[in-house]
Design a protein around this motif. Structure first.
Motif, PDB file in Angstrom:
ATOM      1  N   ARG A   1      69.105  33.401  15.869  1.00  0.00           N
ATOM      2  CA  ARG A   1      68.944  33.322  14.409  1.00  0.00           C
ATOM      3  C   ARG A   1      67.856  32.327  14.010  1.00  0.00           C
ATOM      4  N   SER A   2      67.700  31.229  14.763  1.00  0.00           N
ATOM      5  CA  SER A   2      66.705  30.219  14.402  1.00  0.00           C
ATOM      6  C   SER A   2      65.437  30.424  15.224  1.00  0.00           C
ATOM      7  N   GLN A   3      64.316  30.598  14.525  1.00  0.00           N
ATOM      8  CA  GLN A   3      63.015  30.821  15.157  1.00  0.00           C
ATOM      9  C   GLN A   3      61.945  30.170  14.299  1.00  0.00           C
ATOM     10  N   ASP A   4      60.934  29.601  14.934  1.00  0.00           N
ATOM     11  CA  ASP A   4      59.872  28.980  14.151  1.00  0.00           C
ATOM     12  C   ASP A   4      58.901  30.048  13.651  1.00  0.00           C
ATOM     13  N   PRO A   5      58.569  30.043  12.368  1.00  0.00           N
ATOM     14  CA  PRO A   5      57.709  31.097  11.819  1.00  0.00           C
ATOM     15  C   PRO A   5      56.295  31.103  12.368  1.00  0.00           C
ATOM     16  N   THR A   6      55.881  30.025  13.002  1.00  0.00           N
ATOM     17  CA  THR A   6      54.509  29.999  13.529  1.00  0.00           C
ATOM     18  C   THR A   6      54.340  30.870  14.771  1.00  0.00           C
ATOM     19  N   LEU A   7      55.418  31.305  15.391  1.00  0.00           N
ATOM     20  CA  LEU A   7      55.292  32.224  16.530  1.00  0.00           C
ATOM     21  C   LEU A   7      54.657  33.536  16.091  1.00  0.00           C
ATOM     22  N   ALA A   8      55.083  34.050  14.953  1.00  0.00           N
ATOM     23  CA  ALA A   8      54.620  35.355  14.475  1.00  0.00           C
ATOM     24  C   ALA A   8      53.739  35.245  13.241  1.00  0.00           C
ATOM     25  N   TRP A   9      54.008  34.314  12.399  1.00  0.00           N
ATOM     26  CA  TRP A   9      53.241  34.010  11.197  1.00  0.00           C
ATOM     27  C   TRP A   9      52.904  35.275  10.404  1.00  0.00           C
ATOM     28  N   ALA A  10      51.644  35.494  10.108  1.00  0.00           N
ATOM     29  CA  ALA A  10      51.248  36.617   9.253  1.00  0.00           C
ATOM     30  C   ALA A  10      51.416  37.977   9.923  1.00  0.00           C
ATOM     31  N   ALA A  11      51.741  37.982  11.202  1.00  0.00           N
ATOM     32  CA  ALA A  11      51.967  39.246  11.909  1.00  0.00           C
ATOM     33  C   ALA A  11      53.409  39.710  11.832  1.00  0.00           C
TER      34      ALA A  11
ATOM     35  N   ALA B   1      56.018  26.044   8.971  1.00  0.00           N
ATOM     36  CA  ALA B   1      56.339  25.461  10.275  1.00  0.00           C
ATOM     37  C   ALA B   1      57.547  24.536  10.185  1.00  0.00           C
ATOM     38  N   GLY B   2      58.478  24.717  11.118  1.00  0.00           N
ATOM     39  CA  GLY B   2      59.669  23.882  11.177  1.00  0.00           C
ATOM     40  C   GLY B   2      60.855  24.433  10.420  1.00  0.00           C
ATOM     41  N   GLN B   3      60.641  25.414   9.534  1.00  0.00           N
ATOM     42  CA  GLN B   3      61.748  26.049   8.816  1.00  0.00           C
ATOM     43  C   GLN B   3      62.291  27.172   9.691  1.00  0.00           C
ATOM     44  N   GLN B   4      63.284  26.882  10.492  1.00  0.00           N
ATOM     45  CA  GLN B   4      63.711  27.802  11.535  1.00  0.00           C
ATOM     46  C   GLN B   4      64.960  28.608  11.187  1.00  0.00           C
ATOM     47  N   LEU B   5      65.595  28.321  10.055  1.00  0.00           N
ATOM     48  CA  LEU B   5      66.746  29.103   9.610  1.00  0.00           C
ATOM     49  C   LEU B   5      66.439  29.786   8.289  1.00  0.00           C
ATOM     50  N   MET B   6      66.863  31.032   8.151  1.00  0.00           N
ATOM     51  CA  MET B   6      66.711  31.757   6.896  1.00  0.00           C
ATOM     52  C   MET B   6      67.712  31.235   5.868  1.00  0.00           C
ATOM     53  N   PRO B   7      67.488  31.535   4.586  1.00  0.00           N
ATOM     54  CA  PRO B   7      68.493  31.185   3.577  1.00  0.00           C
ATOM     55  C   PRO B   7      69.790  31.951   3.824  1.00  0.00           C
ATOM     56  N   ALA B   8      70.907  31.339   3.472  1.00  0.00           N
ATOM     57  CA  ALA B   8      72.207  32.012   3.548  1.00  0.00           C
ATOM     58  C   ALA B   8      72.375  32.929   2.341  1.00  0.00           C
TER      59      ALA B   8
ATOM     60  N   PHE C   1      67.556  38.861   6.639  1.00  0.00           N
ATOM     61  CA  PHE C   1      67.285  39.144   8.050  1.00  0.00           C
ATOM     62  C   PHE C   1      65.783  39.068   8.283  1.00  0.00           C
ATOM     63  N   ARG C   2      65.402  38.927   9.537  1.00  0.00           N
ATOM     64  CA  ARG C   2      63.978  38.844   9.889  1.00  0.00           C
ATOM     65  C   ARG C   2      63.420  40.267   9.961  1.00  0.00           C
ATOM     66  N   VAL C   3      62.354  40.516   9.211  1.00  0.00           N
ATOM     67  CA  VAL C   3      61.838  41.877   9.098  1.00  0.00           C
ATOM     68  C   VAL C   3      60.714  42.176  10.083  1.00  0.00           C
TER      69      VAL C   3
END
Length: 369
Positions: free
Chosen positions: A254-264, A228-235, A85-87
């Motif tokens: 469920r799918s979100q680009d990590p660059t929105l939040a990145w290190a935050a 960037a571009g990896q928008q789905l987590m591992p199953a 899950f996204r933490v």
């Protein structure tokens, strides 16, 4: 003693939010912790529109979990301790750990202005990069504004690939909120700057530094910061949902680009890995004693240290950790120094104050058991 309110930002992503705990009548016998947790996750699903919710007690010789709802609208099973899950802002604990490792190695000065590592970035702004220190960024005492406010309201931005340098510039372009070090004001821009600092100092990506300094050496194989571009987590993963106000509709997030939040706040994990990370951190296996003490020490009169929050539980025990939200996910991860860890996950945002209190009550009951 009640838990302090860390921050409430409604539907804004990546924020810390711990609601105040209230006690029942003095004559009432306390309910067993597992019953309190079960009632809370039931209410989160039944009253606050979460698709699923789970609470996990790990460590200190006792392990149990409670569940309500299901992992997604397509898969009828409860959320387990092995689901990704996204933490959200729990990411900040990992980033802070890397920065403090660099401090211990003599590569970064905790009380050095961030301009020494990111020269020119604050030029033309109201921020003095010689006075805003690395400590101020870690502690949210920089006076730098929030970059997310202008972009999170539009759902299409969740899938857009961002230049993270633009996040830093957006936050820095706002007027200084206060002289650095004088106040606390939570801002995700601080951790975007810290991510850029890590990359400038090491010559490697934040993803690589987190993985090679923390995840790989300690077997946290189900945790990561994607690129960037990896928008789905591992199953297997938990599908998050955003509840649309006033109508019975949930938006799959469920799918979100990590660059929105990145290190935050863009990392993913599992309940087991979050608990293991907290255990390693508090046992001193990730940082030398001096840096761990700095991380745990709250801002005077407050609760927030260097990427780590300290809360006083109703049972008189202190716990350390963080919590946060990404679109569709609300997560609490805290642990005590005695070795108890609690991870609470609900697959919905925005979370009302009532929903936050249920998460809060669940965590407190779990850690006080």
């Amino acid at each position: 003693m009640s838990l302090p309110t860390l921050l409430r930002r409604g539907a804004v992503l990546l924020t810390v939010a711990v609601a105040a705990t209230t006690t029942g009548a003095a004559t009432a016998a306390p309910a067993p912790a597992k019953d309190v947790a079960q009632a809370a996750v039931n209410a989160l699903v039944g009253q606050h529109r979460a698709m699923g919710s789970s609470a996990f007690k790990l460590g200190a010789g006792e392990h149990w979990s409670v569940h309500a709802g299901k992992v997604s609208g397509q898969e009828n099973r409860p959320i387990t301790e092995q689901d990704h899950f996204r933490v959200g802002s729990l990411t900040k604990m990992f980033v802070s750990t890397v920065v403090l490792q660099l401090v211990a190695e003599g590569k970064v000065g905790l009380d050095t202005g961030f301009g020494a590592y990111l020269p020119g970035l604050a030029t033309g702004t109201t921020h003095d990069d010689t006075k805003i220190t690395v400590r101020n960024l870690l502690q949210h005492t920089s006076g730098i504004g929030e970059y997310l406010n202008t972009i999170v309201a539009l759902p299409t931005n969740w899938w857009r690939t961002w230049n993270v340098l633009d996040h830093a510039k957006s936050g820095l372009s706002q007027n200084s909120l206060f002289p650095p070090g004088s106040k606390y004001s939570y801002s995700n821009t601080n951790y975007i700057l810290l991510g850029l600092l890590i990359e400038r100092v090491t010559g490697r990506t934040v993803n690589q530094e987190i993985a090679e300094r923390i995840l790989l050496p300690h077997g946290l194989a189900n945790t990561g910061l994607q690129t960037a571009g990896q928008q789905l987590m591992p199953a297997p993963y938990v599908t998050g949902y955003v509840a649309v106000p006033l109508v019975p509709v949930r938006v799959d997030s469920r799918s979100q680009d990590p660059t929105l939040a990145w290190a935050a706040g863009a990392m993913y994990s599992t309940a087991v890995d979050v608990a293991k990370f907290l255990d390693l951190l508090l046992k001193g296996e990730l940082l030398p004693p001096a840096q761990l003490a700095e991380m745990k020490k709250p801002f005077p009169g407050g609760f927030y240290g260097l990427g780590l929050a300290k809360i006083d539980l109703p049972c008189g025990v202190s716990a350390y950790g963080h919590n946060g939200a990404m679109a569709g996910y609300t997560t609490f991860g805290f642990a005590t120094e005695s070795g108890k860890q609690s991870v609470v996950l609900s697959s919905v945002t925005p979370m009302s104050n009532g929903g936050l209190k249920l998460n809060d009550d669940t965590m407190a009951a779990t850690l006080c058991a």
